[in-house]
Design a protein around this motif. Structure first.
Motif, mmCIF file in Angstrom:
data_model
loop_
_atom_site.group_PDB
_atom_site.id
_atom_site.type_symbol
_atom_site.label_atom_id
_atom_site.label_comp_id
_atom_site.label_asym_id
_atom_site.label_seq_id
_atom_site.Cartn_x
_atom_site.Cartn_y
_atom_site.Cartn_z
ATOM 1 N N HIS A 353 51.433 -38.312 -30.492
ATOM 2 C CA HIS A 353 51.872 -36.768 -30.559
ATOM 3 C C HIS A 353 53.316 -36.779 -30.145
ATOM 4 O O HIS A 353 53.808 -35.676 -30.464
ATOM 5 C CB HIS A 353 50.869 -36.178 -29.631
ATOM 6 C CG HIS A 353 49.476 -36.352 -29.883
ATOM 7 N ND1 HIS A 353 48.948 -36.218 -31.347
ATOM 8 C CD2 HIS A 353 48.507 -36.823 -29.423
ATOM 9 C CE1 HIS A 353 47.666 -36.270 -31.286
ATOM 10 N NE2 HIS A 353 47.415 -37.003 -30.349
ATOM 11 N N GLU A 354 53.866 -37.334 -29.352
ATOM 12 C CA GLU A 354 55.141 -37.199 -28.876
ATOM 13 C C GLU A 354 56.164 -37.229 -30.129
ATOM 14 O O GLU A 354 57.067 -36.682 -30.448
ATOM 15 C CB GLU A 354 55.650 -38.144 -27.596
ATOM 16 C CG GLU A 354 55.003 -37.525 -26.237
ATOM 17 C CD GLU A 354 53.525 -38.188 -26.481
ATOM 18 O OE1 GLU A 354 53.388 -38.920 -27.318
ATOM 19 O OE2 GLU A 354 53.032 -38.164 -25.182
ATOM 20 N N ARG A 355 56.036 -38.377 -30.817
ATOM 21 C CA ARG A 355 56.809 -38.572 -31.995
ATOM 22 C C ARG A 355 56.586 -37.712 -32.968
ATOM 23 O O ARG A 355 57.484 -37.276 -33.859
ATOM 24 C CB ARG A 355 56.512 -39.920 -32.505
ATOM 25 C CG ARG A 355 56.956 -40.949 -31.651
ATOM 26 C CD ARG A 355 57.108 -42.710 -32.198
ATOM 27 N NE ARG A 355 57.881 -42.687 -33.300
ATOM 28 C CZ ARG A 355 58.447 -43.777 -33.903
ATOM 29 N NH1 ARG A 355 57.372 -44.893 -33.622
ATOM 30 N NH2 ARG A 355 59.359 -43.916 -34.736
ATOM 31 N N TYR A 381 51.133 -29.680 -29.318
ATOM 32 C CA TYR A 381 51.245 -29.375 -27.921
ATOM 33 C C TYR A 381 49.643 -29.238 -27.335
ATOM 34 O O TYR A 381 49.672 -29.609 -26.142
ATOM 35 C CB TYR A 381 52.120 -28.424 -27.859
ATOM 36 C CG TYR A 381 53.487 -28.440 -27.956
ATOM 37 C CD1 TYR A 381 53.954 -29.409 -26.944
ATOM 38 C CD2 TYR A 381 54.473 -27.814 -28.665
ATOM 39 C CE1 TYR A 381 55.609 -29.785 -27.083
ATOM 40 C CE2 TYR A 381 55.860 -27.988 -28.812
ATOM 41 C CZ TYR A 381 56.371 -28.957 -27.926
ATOM 42 O OH TYR A 381 57.754 -29.564 -27.909
ATOM 43 N N MET A 384 48.356 -32.475 -26.484
ATOM 44 C CA MET A 384 49.349 -33.090 -25.282
ATOM 45 C C MET A 384 48.968 -32.326 -23.834
ATOM 46 O O MET A 384 49.571 -32.571 -22.943
ATOM 47 C CB MET A 384 50.683 -32.904 -25.468
ATOM 48 C CG MET A 384 51.311 -34.001 -26.810
ATOM 49 S SD MET A 384 52.930 -33.705 -27.584
ATOM 50 C CE MET A 384 53.868 -34.030 -26.065
#
Length: 577
Positions: A353-355, A381, A384
């Motif tokens: 999810h960050e990438r 988000y 996350m």
């Protein structure tokens, strides 16, 4: 409407006129429709036209009825106006200005044309000033808040442009292209009513500028506004109505318009893509996949609308297909918002999810008003657990398009996560208002009603009923309806929904805890109602299981035998060989 040959001639003329005035996006759109017109077999053979598609099955596959090769008759038709070429004397200045414009030196272009009074030169000068103002506004936004930050920066050219264009319009010294720019300026300044009037005047005078129709579409936020427009009848109006219907979630009407347009524009990639997007809104993912696969075979370097295709692959969890699509768009044009969105979807499907957020943010740096990226970044988000960032992303999405049901749904999810069900309920209600055919939205709202703080079970039941009528593919609504009616002491209603749920599971060849629960309740319910034959059917099915439900079934059968005979039953094993 016109014949195909008339459409071709008009589009060829429009392409030259639009390109000559640096309206390249509208020119490209017109060119795509030109080559999308079915070629005349008398003049073209399969060997000399590259748009003879291999299967020739697009019309058969995506159209529900036979359409004649030309649009319907009985429509007042507007012929292509011959634009006044008033640059004969000072044509060299215009050519220099256009060269500066093409090099994105907008103020130099405007300066060259400062003394030119021809309508063509006035439009290019004003358009150059408008784009120079937009460019400076973007620079100020980055300097003040960064590429994704909010800022009060404005286009400083709008006031002077509005004054000049208003004067020209009142004196009837403005052409349809100038009216387009005038409408654009009015829209930017918030004068939407006058902007609509001016844009309608522009398309009635010159219907081939798709950029005008697009701006007009953004101002048609309700059906009432759309119906109030005094538009001349023309085949370009059909493209406009199809697009507006799609935006207003009138999917069947939009699909009907596009299918009719395919009668003339049989090989239009644009129409094919729009049909795919409508089918996506109708959640007919299998059809969407077929449409976009065919589109990519015939237009392999296409990037437009491929983000919709990536959403389908994401939903169906097709890792390899999504990976292939991402690689394909990277090799075609890496720094397009759609490309970044597709890559973001790929990383999201892999759980990175960050990438994924990195690529959605990159898409927004390339186009700050790219709606899908804001919404999808909000979803990331949420995954996350970064609720404040998710709320901000979703709010930016609804600022761009207040009709984006996905963003309203995301806001509901975000507020539900932080224990604010009243806010969540408000946003879920907004989402189902704009997309009432999506069962997931009704289920989310029902679950919100069920929460401990609200505990409005009757309202939850209403929502689950709507979900059940909207093709609940996740098989949640019927089971919850049965459970809620059981909790509220409505055994007949509970039995009705347990039976419906059981029938659905049998049809889909599914089994699990829900099956056991339904069989147990129905067996007990019909025993209580002294409908022993029906109760025995469900008890017999429960004997196929090896858990405690088997003992429950034996006990129920024993009790029924006693009730029927008045004597104790020796055993019930004979009911299950």
């Amino acid at each position: 409407m016109s014949s195909k040959e008339s459409c071709r001639n008009e589009l060829r003329t429009a392409i030259r006129q639009l390109s000559d005035r640096c309206l390249y996006s509208a020119s490209k759109w017109a060119a795509e429709q030109l080559v999308g017109i079915e070629q005349d077999p008398a003049k073209f053979t399969p060997s000399n036209t590259r748009f003879q598609r291999g299967s020739s099955s697009i019309r058969r596959r995506f159209r529900t009825n036979d359409i004649t090769s030309t649009p319907p008759t009985g429509v007042a038709y507007v012929s292509t106006p011959v634009m006044e070429e008033d640059e004969a004397i000072h044509g060299d200045f215009y050519l220099l200005a256009k060269s500066y414009f093409d090099c994105r030196e907008y103020r130099r272009a405007a300066h060259v044309l400062r003394d030119q009074t021809g309508k063509k030169s006035v439009f290019l000068r004003c358009y150059s000033l408008y784009l120079a103002g937009e460019k400076r506004k973007e620079e100020e936004m980055i300097e003040l808040e960064g590429p994704l930050g909010k800022s009060d920066a404005v286009n400083r050219e709008l006031v002077s442009l509005e004054r000049e264009l208003s004067t020209l319009s009142k004196n009837n010294m403005i052409d349809p292209f100038g009216l387009y720019l005038y409408g654009l300026v009015l829209k930017e300044k918030g004068n939407e009513n006058l902007a609509r009037k001016v844009l309608v005047e522009s398309v009635n005078s010159y219907p081939w500028n798709w950029s005008v129709w697009s701006e007009l579409q953004s101002l048609c936020t309700t059906v009432d506004i759309l119906n109030s427009l005094n538009l001349s009848n023309h085949w370009m109006k059909e493209f406009f109505l199809a697009s507006v219907y799609q935006e207003l979630r009138m999917h069947n009407e939009s699909l009907s318009k596009y299918e009719n347009l395919q009668g003339t524009f049989t090989f239009s990639n644009y129409i094919q893509a729009q049909i795919g997007k409508v089918q996506y809104s109708l959640r007919e993912f299998d059809q969407v996949e077929v449409i976009f696969e065919d589109l990519l075979r015939n237009d392999p370097y296409r990037v437009e609308d491929m983000d919709t295709y990536s959403n389908v692959l994401y939903t169906k969890e097709y890792f390899s297909a999504l990976s292939y699509l991402a690689h394909r768009v990277i090799m075609t044009d890496k720094y397009r918002p759609e490309s970044c969105c597709i890559i973001g979807n790929y990383y999201s499907l892999k759980g990175l999810h960050e990438r994924s957020v990195v690529y959605f943010r990159r898409a927004l740096k390339l186009n700050k008003k790219y709606l899908s990226a804001w919404t999808l970044m909000g979803h990331e988000y949420v995954e996350m657990k970064n609720t404040p960032a998710a709320v901000d992303a979703y709010r930016r999405a609804v600022d761009i398009n207040p009709r984006d049901y996905r963003a309203w749904y995301g806001l509901g999810q975000a507020y539900e996560m932080i224990g604010m069900p009243h806010y969540a309920l408000h946003y879920f209600q907004k989402s189902v208002f704009f997309q009432p055919i999506d069962s997931r939205l009704w289920i989310a709202m029902a679950q919100c009603y069920e929460c401990e703080q609200l505990h409005m079970l009757e309202e939850a039941i209403k929502c689950y009923k709507r979900a059940a009528n909207c093709n609940d593919t996740e098989a949640i609504a019927l089971h919850r309806l049965a459970e809620l009616h059981r909790e509220l002491g409505h055994p007949e209603e509970a039995a009705f929904y347990y039976k419906k749920d059981l029938e659905r599971m049998e049809a889909e060849e599914r089994e699990g805890l829900n099956t056991v629960e339904a069989l147990t309740f129905l067996a007990t319910h019909y025993k209580t109602q002294k409908k022993f034959e029906e109760a025995e059917v469900y008890c017999t099915r429960l004997l196929d299981y090896t858990g405690p439900e088997r003992e429950t079934a034996k006990s129920l059968l024993r009790g029924m035998r006693i009730a029927q005979s008045g004597f104790p039953s020796m055993d019930v094993e004979h009911f299950h060989p």
